[in-house]
Structures are given as C-alpha cells and as structure tokens.
Design an enzyme around this catalytic site. Structure first.
Site, PDB file in Angstrom:
ATOM      1  N   ARG A  45     -26.273 -31.678  36.461  1.00  0.00           N
ATOM      2  CA  ARG A  45     -26.409 -30.261  36.102  1.00  0.00           C
ATOM      3  C   ARG A  45     -25.328 -29.844  35.100  1.00  0.00           C
ATOM      4  NH1 ARG A  45     -27.734 -26.634  41.278  1.00  0.00           N
ATOM      5  NH2 ARG A  45     -28.345 -25.225  39.587  1.00  0.00           N
ATOM      6  N   SER A  91     -26.901 -21.603  31.266  1.00  0.00           N
ATOM      7  CA  SER A  91     -26.605 -20.961  32.549  1.00  0.00           C
ATOM      8  C   SER A  91     -25.724 -19.732  32.360  1.00  0.00           C
ATOM      9  CB  SER A  91     -25.901 -21.936  33.504  1.00  0.00           C
ATOM     10  OG  SER A  91     -25.568 -21.291  34.718  1.00  0.00           O
ATOM     11  N   GLN A  93     -24.151 -18.509  34.619  1.00  0.00           N
ATOM     12  CA  GLN A  93     -23.022 -18.697  35.526  1.00  0.00           C
ATOM     13  C   GLN A  93     -21.758 -19.117  34.789  1.00  0.00           C
ATOM     14  OE1 GLN A  93     -24.538 -21.453  38.426  1.00  0.00           O
ATOM     15  NE2 GLN A  93     -25.676 -19.886  39.536  1.00  0.00           N
ATOM     16  N   GLU A 239     -35.219 -17.799  39.096  1.00  0.00           N
ATOM     17  CA  GLU A 239     -35.240 -18.317  40.466  1.00  0.00           C
ATOM     18  C   GLU A 239     -36.483 -17.885  41.243  1.00  0.00           C
ATOM     19  OE1 GLU A 239     -32.930 -14.406  40.896  1.00  0.00           O
ATOM     20  OE2 GLU A 239     -33.175 -15.974  39.397  1.00  0.00           O
ATOM     21  N   HIS A 266     -32.117 -26.859  36.910  1.00  0.00           N
ATOM     22  CA  HIS A 266     -31.735 -26.312  38.214  1.00  0.00           C
ATOM     23  C   HIS A 266     -31.622 -27.425  39.257  1.00  0.00           C
ATOM     24  CE1 HIS A 266     -32.340 -21.694  37.826  1.00  0.00           C
ATOM     25  NE2 HIS A 266     -31.794 -22.212  36.744  1.00  0.00           N
TER      26      HIS A 266
END
Length: 359
Positions: A45, A91, A93, A239, A266
């Site tokens: 990932r 991402s 994140q 998601e 993911h």
C-alpha cells in the site's frame, strides 16, 4: 514537553491504512526508534507520501528504499517541520497524517499537494475540524485559503470532552439491507450536521430507490421494494463502493460507478475483487479505467471471497439477502471496523437490533 512515546518500540499496523499513515508523523516525536510492520498487503500500500514528506521535514526513516512498509522512524523527540510538498493523489491520508501531528512540530507544518485530484477530500476536512476543536490554528483551502495548501500553526493542543459521532460509513450495509429487502432500518444518533462523507449514503441510496427521514429515534431508511441503477462519482466516498456495487448488482438497470481508481490501492484491489466475485455469482461487472460498470443479471449462490477486506465481506452479506446460497468467506475480517458484525447482522434480520431497528 517530554516525549509521550519512548523508544525503542514496535507497532504492528495489520492492514489499517489510517494507522500506517497517521502514526509515523507522531513517531518522529518519540525518544528513540519506532519500528512499524504489518501484514503482507501493508507492504504493497502507498506510503511514499508520508515517508518522503517526513524526510523533507528533517526526519530519519529507514525503509530500505522501498517507500513502503516495513520501516523504522528514528525519533529524536522533536521535528523542525515547516513547508513540504507531497503528492496525495493516491490517499488523502497523507495530508491528514501530517496535519494531525504538525502542531507539535517546532515550526508547524505547511502541506502543499502537488499532483492529481485528492481522493476522499472530505476526510481532510474532518481532520481540520477536529484539530480546530482541539485549539489548533489551521488554514485550509475551503476557508478561502490557497488551493491545495494546508497550514498548521505550532502550539499546544487543548484537552476536552468530545462526543464522537457514529461511523456513518459503517451504516452502508444496514441501509442496503432495507433497500434490498424492502424493509426498514433506523440508525440512532445520526448527526443532522456532519463533515463525514458517509452522510452521502442518504442521497445515494435515495437515488437507488429508498426513502430516508429523521425521526425521534434516529435516521430511518425504508426500502420501497425496487432498486434502481445509479450513475455516481464516488471519488469522495470510495469506501462506500463495495456495498453500493452489491446493491447495484441487484438493481433493475445498469450502474456506472466512477472516480474510484484509488480503490485499487486499498486493503485489496477493490475494483478487481468486486468484479471477479460478483461475476462468479453470475453477474456482469466490468472494470473501467476509474471504476465499475454493473449490468444486473440473475445471480446464483456460491462462495464470495473477501481478500481480508472488511468492506467486501459486508458487500457479500448484502447480496446474500437476495440470493440464496451465498457464503461469505472469512466474515471475521469485518472485525476491523465492526467487531460484532455477524451478530449485528443476525439481529437486524430477526428484528432484535440493540442499536437500531430492523424490519
């Protein structure tokens, strides 16, 4: 202040994207080395955004040149921080990770995204709101700031009591159950105002044939007995894709889900996995460059593999409501976000749900 974390320490992230992105920026503030490891999928990932950004800010990180897990962060108890560029197109994140720890860096942090569109952008807005709640000064693009630039001013965080909203994305299979069966489900404590992207479930599932309304008991969602196909850009709510795809496979018309190329990175390649598993049950799903095209077909029973991905497991459970003989391989993987999912699902179907009402 003294470091909150003292090394050496080891952290096993499993396959949790949030943990593997959010903790290394905190680990640079530890007093000593912090080693991060995870399961084999975590090695695949994307982590380069966090690693490269922390190095640019002065951190020492050993990752064997992989730009991925496993890795060791050599904490020194402090980090200068300051401006940094990163590509968060794989991402959101990456951005949130630096913002969350940035207030503890000597010069704060200024994160400048360079690259394609940032997926799941509402999640960064959630991060900004939570930081502000803790007394952190944050300048963000949506507040009139510079596009694709977030600034966190250094300073102390304020401890306070916080009411944590329910994880709205986790409601996806339960509302889907109502849609698929023509039943009714009520989720308690659904916030009327929220920054969670999962709130888009209300609009998406209504377009697919359901009806939702706020009641004294919570948000009530009712299936009408019909399921419509949908054309939907899920870039901000990737998601939700597995369960939406499951519902779409049971609809009365074709669906096109797009803006979700990042799902290939993911817990598993969610696009390939959904296409394969639904097609193995007799479906007609094709991958596009950035999504899925789903043409409903009569489905039959069989094993639905989950690839140790909690969202695929809940998607399989939804299909199983309408298709006899569907068996969910390794449903225990739902423990990542819903530890009691099998019990909750059973109670939903028998009308004895403690946290909501099934019908």
């Amino acid at each position: 202040p003294a470091p909150a974390l003292r090394g050496p320490a080891s952290i096993d992230v499993g396959n949790a994207g949030t943990v593997m992105r959010f903790l290394p920026p905190l680990a640079v503030l530890a007093d000593g080395p912090v080693h991060f490891d995870g399961d084999p999928r975590s090695y695949e990932r994307p982590q380069h955004g966090v690693i490269n950004a922390l190095r640019a800010l002065g951190a020492r990180i050993d990752d064997g040149g992989r730009g991925a897990f496993p890795l060791t962060v050599h904490g020194t108890g402090a980090l200068d921080g300051g401006p940094v560029e990163l590509d968060a197109s794989s991402s959101s994140q990456f951005v949130s990770a630096l913002l969350l720890s940035g207030a503890r860096y000597n010069n704060g942090v200024e994160v400048r995204h360079v690259g394609g569109p940032v997926p799941s952008l509402p999640h960064i807005r959630m991060t900004v709101e939570m930081l502000r709640l803790a007394g952190v000064q944050v300048d963000a693009p949506e507040d009139g700031g510079e596009k694709d630039v977030w600034r966190v001013t250094p300073g102390a965080l304020i401890g306070r009591d916080v009411v944590v909203e329910p994880d709205l994305s986790n409601a996806a299979p339960f509302f889907a159950a109502a849609l698929v069966t023509g039943g009714r489900v009520t989720v308690r404590d659904w916030p009327k105002h929220t920054t969670q992207p999962g709130d888009q479930l209300r609009e998406i599932y209504s377009r697919m044939g359901g009806v939702c309304e706020f009641t004294d008991e919570g948000l009530q969602f009712t299936g009408t007995g019909r399921i419509h196909g949908i054309e939907a850009d899920l870039h901000d709510v990737g998601e939700l894709t597995p369960v939406i795809a499951a519902v779409a496979a049971l609809a009365d018309s074709e669906s096109h889900l797009y803006g979700i190329a990042h799902l290939r990175l993911h817990e598993t390649d969610r696009l390939a996995a959904l296409a394969k598993e639904i097609n193995d049950l007799g479906g007609d799903v094709t991958e596009t460059e950035d999504g899925l095209r789903i043409r409903p077909r009569p489905l039959h029973g069989g094993v639905f593999h989950t690839y140790e991905d909690h969202r695929l497991a809940t998607a399989a459970a939804v299909i199983g409501l309408a298709v006899e003989g569907v068996r969910v391989e390794n449903v225990a993987t739902t423990a990542k976000t819903l530890p009691d999912f099998p019990k909750m699902w059973d109670e939903l179907l028998t009308g004895a749900v403690a946290g909501g009402r099934g019908g």
